[in-house]
Motif scaffolding. Structure first.
Motif, short mmCIF file in Angstrom:
data_model
loop_
_atom_site.label_atom_id
_atom_site.label_comp_id
_atom_site.label_asym_id
_atom_site.label_seq_id
_atom_site.Cartn_x
_atom_site.Cartn_y
_atom_site.Cartn_z
N TYR A 60 32.84 105.80 48.40
CA TYR A 60 34.07 105.21 47.88
C TYR A 60 35.06 106.31 47.52
O TYR A 60 36.24 106.26 47.86
CB TYR A 60 33.76 104.37 46.64
N GLU A 61 34.54 107.31 46.83
CA GLU A 61 35.37 108.41 46.37
C GLU A 61 35.99 109.15 47.56
O GLU A 61 37.16 109.55 47.51
CB GLU A 61 34.48 109.36 45.54
N GLU B 258 31.32 100.90 40.40
CA GLU B 258 29.92 101.30 40.52
C GLU B 258 28.94 100.15 40.33
O GLU B 258 28.01 99.97 41.11
CB GLU B 258 29.59 102.42 39.52
N ARG C 205 40.03 109.40 48.22
CA ARG C 205 40.72 110.69 48.26
C ARG C 205 41.33 111.01 49.61
O ARG C 205 42.41 111.54 49.70
CB ARG C 205 39.74 111.81 47.91
N VAL D 285 34.08 111.29 39.12
CA VAL D 285 34.67 110.45 40.17
C VAL D 285 35.83 109.63 39.60
O VAL D 285 35.98 109.51 38.39
CB VAL D 285 33.61 109.51 40.80
N SER D 286 36.65 109.09 40.48
CA SER D 286 37.89 108.44 40.07
C SER D 286 37.65 107.19 39.23
O SER D 286 36.54 106.66 39.16
CB SER D 286 38.70 108.08 41.31
N GLY E 151 23.04 102.18 44.30
CA GLY E 151 24.48 101.90 44.20
C GLY E 151 25.33 103.15 44.15
O GLY E 151 26.42 103.19 44.71
N VAL E 152 24.83 104.20 43.51
CA VAL E 152 25.64 105.41 43.34
C VAL E 152 25.92 106.11 44.67
O VAL E 152 26.89 106.85 44.78
CB VAL E 152 24.99 106.41 42.38
N VAL F 20 29.14 105.11 45.61
CA VAL F 20 30.19 105.67 44.78
C VAL F 20 30.77 106.92 45.44
O VAL F 20 31.97 107.13 45.50
CB VAL F 20 29.66 106.00 43.37
N GLY G 265 38.65 104.20 39.86
CA GLY G 265 38.26 103.09 40.73
C GLY G 265 36.77 103.10 41.03
O GLY G 265 36.12 102.06 41.03
N ALA G 266 36.24 104.29 41.30
CA ALA G 266 34.80 104.40 41.58
C ALA G 266 33.99 104.05 40.35
O ALA G 266 32.92 103.43 40.45
CB ALA G 266 34.48 105.81 42.05
#
Lengths: 271, 277
Positions: B155-156, A127, B160, A119-120, B148-149, B152, A122-123
């Protein structure tokens, strides 16, 4: 005039830690205290048990004997009385993992171990914040960019995958990801290992600034005495699983007492 | 049919699956392992759903099977025939008439009622799998509520594509506790999971896991404060029944670029056309 407190409160109290995989393999009877705001360096050759010790301290591996006690100093804010002093391996796994995630940080030698490569950037930085329950994309992103600036990465690359970054940049990213929740205690395992000297120097400079700005307490494992000299206030020299000498960094490096430390100091190459 | 027990599976197996189902209903969203059996169909064709249906089916239940919302696609037809032969139960295509509905990819448009059971076929039951390959670790994460993941991934998506691009198997939190993969239903159907009067059971045959959402359970889709959960919408209406509020499939009608949008739920579409006509 307000006088500064001479004796900083103890943050981490390590009592008689033993973790042996075999005779002299691992670490044995380690006893020390880490004070708030202090950087403690653990140096020694490969196989001296310094990484094992770090794993035990960081809650990743239970010791055979001994206790690791984390003191969240009661003076600052009124904490739950049960929570003021945490015995790392007596509290439950859920509590320990929450502690590692929220109040502590771990910087791996290889950034690939500490980053999510899929993942990027930023991620990766966000996290830990998301794990704490932050649910605002705009804020997460702003924090991500802010931290990229802090670790001297280009904030414009926030959407790039970590694998497109160089080794030194990945390490900076890992540091940003760890420090974003402002942990009080950070463990670093050879943070500059595998980097070339100029990149290493800049990374060290940045680390030193961050440690001072954020008032971090750090346990730093390294085999590189130069790194230890730059970052650590106090040093512990390990050999064959035991601590052979402790003291202030300059004192140990300029006037080593133990024969092994003398050997170590005299083995440093100078160009 | 001679030589087979009612509904194909032997009684011990059905009992084992029912016990697992009871546990799943007691802990909404929790994945319960079960001793999945070999079924006379390949993995990926709905072996998990078929085992669950076989375990809960009674002799006078009426069964409906849908695949992508349709009653007349290969998977739906063959599973319906399977239960006609091995259980001799009555089958239907009408959502309102069915007691048990086995589904792949959709929740019927017609609201379900109390007493109905919806059985989902699930390919990958673990919502954390995409980011954490270790089963041991994902179980621990569920146990400690370390979710939390999941954000993620969302968010990703936004980073994108500018919006949450996950359109199916959109993760949900069940009863404020377990994060669950609602199987590959479109996120259009996620709101139907929340507070639904029907019992919803999920079976994954290859992974040998089952889970459940009991009736009237709170189910929330995960999102961000500034990027709230949204369902798909279409500029078109159904070319057959004119519906402007159902999930539409785009069907290519010729090789000159001709296309039409139709309801994916065939029973719903036919019922509407019957009413209009």
């Amino acid at each position: 005039m307000k006088k500064p407190a001479l004796e900083r409160p103890v943050l981490l109290d390590v009592q008689d830690i033993t973790r042996l995989y075999g005779p002299a393999k691992g670490c044995e009877a380690i006893d020390f205290q880490l004070h708030a705001g202090e950087v403690l360096g653990i140096v020694g050759e490969s196989g001296s048990g310094k990484s094992t010790l770090l794993r035990v301290l960081a809650g990743l591996e239970a010791p055979d004997a001994g206790r690791v006690v984390y003191r969240r100093h009661a003076g600052e804010d009124v904490l739950d009385r049960d929570e003021a002093e945490l015995d790392l391996y007596a509290i439950g796994e859920a509590r320990r993992r929450a502690l590692l995630r929220l109040e502590w940080g771990l910087v791996h030698q290889n950034p690939r171990d500490g980053l999510r490569m899929g993942v990027s950037a930023g991620a990766n930085i966000g996290e830990r914040l998301m794990a704490q329950g932050q649910r605002h994309y705009g804020q997460l992103r702003a924090t991500g960019q802010e931290w990229m600036r802090q670790v001297e990465l280009d904030p414009g690359r926030i959407d790039d995958a970590p694998r497109t970054f160089s080794g030194g940049m990945q390490q900076r990213l890992q540091i940003a990801r760890t420090l974003v929740t402002r942990p009080r205690l950070v463990f670093m395992d050879e943070p500059t290992g595998g980097l070339d000297v100029s990149v290493q120097a800049r990374l060290l400079d940045m680390l030193r600034t961050l440690v001072r700005q954020l008032g971090l307490s750090v346990v730093l494992v390294t085999h590189d005495l130069a790194v230890a000299r730059l970052l650590a206030h106090r040093l512990m020299v390990m050999r064959r699983g035991q601590v052979v000498e402790t003291g202030l960094t300059d004192q140990i490096l300029d006037d080593p007492q133990h024969e092994y430390t003398q050997l170590l100091v005299s083995s440093v190459l100078t160009p | 049919m001679d030589g087979y027990n009612f509904a194909y599976l032997d009684e011990q197996t059905k009992r084992m699956i029912r016990r697992a189902l009871l546990k799943a209903v007691a802990i909404p969203g929790y994945q319960v392992p079960f001793g999945g059996r070999e079924m006379p169909m390949p993995y990926g064709w709905g072996t998990g759903g078929v085992q669950l249906t076989a375990s809960i089916l009674g002799a006078d239940d009426i069964l409906k099977v849908i695949d992508q919302g349709a009653d007349d696609t290969t998977n739906a037809v063959s599973i319906r025939h399977f239960f006609q032969r091995v259980a001799g139960v009555e089958t239907t295509t009408a959502t309102t008439a069915a007691d048990v509905i086995q589904t792949r990819h959709r929740i019927p448009e017609t609201p379900l009622r109390s007493g109905q059971i919806l059985v989902f076929q699930v390919p990958i039951p673990e919502p954390l799998r995409f980011i954490e390959p270790s089963e041991q670790e994902t179980r621990l994460m569920h146990a400690l509520e370390e979710y939390g993941v999941m954000h993620v991934k969302l968010y990703e998506d936004i980073a994108r594509y500018g919006h949450i691009a996950t359109t199916y198997a959109y993760p949900v939190k069940v009863d404020g506790r377990y994060v669950m993969d609602p199987s590959p239903i479109p996120k259009f159907d996620n709101p139907k999971l929340d507070g639904n009067p029907a019992l919803m059971l999920f079976g994954a045959g290859r992974e040998k896991r089952l889970y459940a959402i009991p009736p009237y359970t709170r189910v929330e889709s995960l999102d961000f404060e500034d990027h709230p959960f949204e369902i798909q919408s279409w500029e078109h209406t159904c070319a057959l029944c004119g519906s402007d509020h159902s999930y539409l499939d785009e069907v290519i009608t010729d090789d000159k670029g001709g296309r039409m949008f139709v309801c994916s739920d065939t029973d719903y579409c036919q019922t509407r056309r019957g009413e209009v006509a």
